[in-house]
Design a protein around this motif. Sequence first.
Motif, PDB file in Angstrom:
ATOM      1  N   ASN A  61      30.911  -2.221  20.638  1.00 25.69           N
ATOM      2  CA  ASN A  61      29.634  -2.354  19.941  1.00 25.69           C
ATOM      3  C   ASN A  61      28.670  -1.222  20.214  1.00 25.69           C
ATOM      4  N   ASP A  62      28.865  -0.518  21.299  1.00 24.16           N
ATOM      5  CA  ASP A  62      27.922   0.552  21.659  1.00 24.16           C
ATOM      6  C   ASP A  62      28.471   1.898  21.223  1.00 24.16           C
ATOM      7  N   GLY A  63      28.184   2.277  19.985  1.00 22.66           N
ATOM      8  CA  GLY A  63      28.671   3.538  19.439  1.00 22.66           C
ATOM      9  C   GLY A  63      27.966   4.748  19.986  1.00 22.66           C
ATOM     10  N   THR A  64      27.016   4.564  20.847  1.00 21.21           N
ATOM     11  CA  THR A  64      26.181   5.602  21.448  1.00 21.21           C
ATOM     12  C   THR A  64      25.397   6.363  20.385  1.00 21.21           C
ATOM     13  N   ARG A  65      24.480   7.144  20.821  1.00 24.53           N
ATOM     14  CA  ARG A  65      23.600   7.851  19.871  1.00 24.53           C
ATOM     15  C   ARG A  65      24.354   8.897  19.057  1.00 24.53           C
ATOM     16  N   ARG A  66      25.495   9.337  19.526  1.00 27.13           N
ATOM     17  CA  ARG A  66      26.245  10.363  18.793  1.00 27.13           C
ATOM     18  C   ARG A  66      27.329   9.759  17.893  1.00 27.13           C
ATOM     19  N   ASN A  67      27.462   8.431  17.898  1.00 22.87           N
ATOM     20  CA  ASN A  67      28.475   7.741  17.084  1.00 22.87           C
ATOM     21  C   ASN A  67      29.882   8.283  17.328  1.00 22.87           C
ATOM     22  N   THR A  68      30.219   8.484  18.586  1.00 24.32           N
ATOM     23  CA  THR A  68      31.542   9.030  18.909  1.00 24.32           C
ATOM     24  C   THR A  68      32.480   7.997  19.509  1.00 24.32           C
ATOM     25  N   ILE A  69      31.994   6.791  19.719  1.00 25.02           N
ATOM     26  CA  ILE A  69      32.856   5.721  20.236  1.00 25.02           C
ATOM     27  C   ILE A  69      33.289   4.876  19.050  1.00 25.02           C
ATOM     28  N   PRO A  70      34.593   4.708  18.835  1.00 24.57           N
ATOM     29  CA  PRO A  70      35.060   3.928  17.683  1.00 24.57           C
ATOM     30  C   PRO A  70      34.651   2.462  17.804  1.00 24.57           C
ATOM     31  N   GLU A  71      34.345   1.856  16.663  1.00 25.50           N
ATOM     32  CA  GLU A  71      33.946   0.451  16.658  1.00 25.50           C
ATOM     33  C   GLU A  71      35.144  -0.479  16.847  1.00 25.50           C
ATOM     34  N   LYS A  72      36.309  -0.069  16.380  1.00 21.29           N
ATOM     35  CA  LYS A  72      37.536  -0.857  16.505  1.00 21.29           C
ATOM     36  C   LYS A  72      38.679   0.073  16.863  1.00 21.29           C
ATOM     37  N   VAL A  73      39.580  -0.461  17.671  1.00 17.98           N
ATOM     38  CA  VAL A  73      40.815   0.253  17.995  1.00 17.98           C
ATOM     39  C   VAL A  73      41.938  -0.768  17.942  1.00 17.98           C
TER      40      VAL A  73
END
Length: 136
Positions: free
Chosen positions: A32-44
Motif C-alpha cells: 500500500n505504501d508506493g512511496t512518494r516516487r511511486n517505485t514500489i509495486p502495488e501488487k506482486v
Amino acid sequence: MSLFKKVIPAGLLTLSLSATAAAAEVWICDFNDGTRRNTIPEKVLIDLKADGTALVMDPFLVHFEQAPKQAKFVKNMKNKLRVRWRVEDVEFQGGLATDMDFSLVHDKRRGKAFITLNLPSFDNQDSGTGTCAQKE
C-alpha cells in the motif's frame, strides 16, 4: 501509478491462468505504501514452481510490456519466502533508463511482506511493506 491500477489486474490474471496444476504455490502480495516516487509495486504475483523456480509479475513489467520474469533468486522455506527479480530497461523522466532490481521477503507466519528496490545505475533505493496471501 493509476495506470498500473488499471493494467495490472489483466497481467496478473494472465499469469495466474498460465499457472498449471504442477505449480507448487502462488502468492499474491499487496503493498500500500508506493512511496512518494511511486517505485514500489502495488501488487506482486509469485508463481512458485515445483522445481524450485518462480515466475514473477508486477505492474512495472505490465507497463513496460515485459513478460513475467523468471526470478533470479528463490528461497521458499517453511516460514519465509524470498524472491528477487529484475525489470529491465525502465525509462524515467528525462530519458534516463536503468534496470530495477526487486527483493521481496515474506514472513508466512505473520502474512507480512517487505520489498526493496535498487536502481543499479543510480544510488537510489526504496522499500515498502505489505501483506501476502497464498492463492487458493
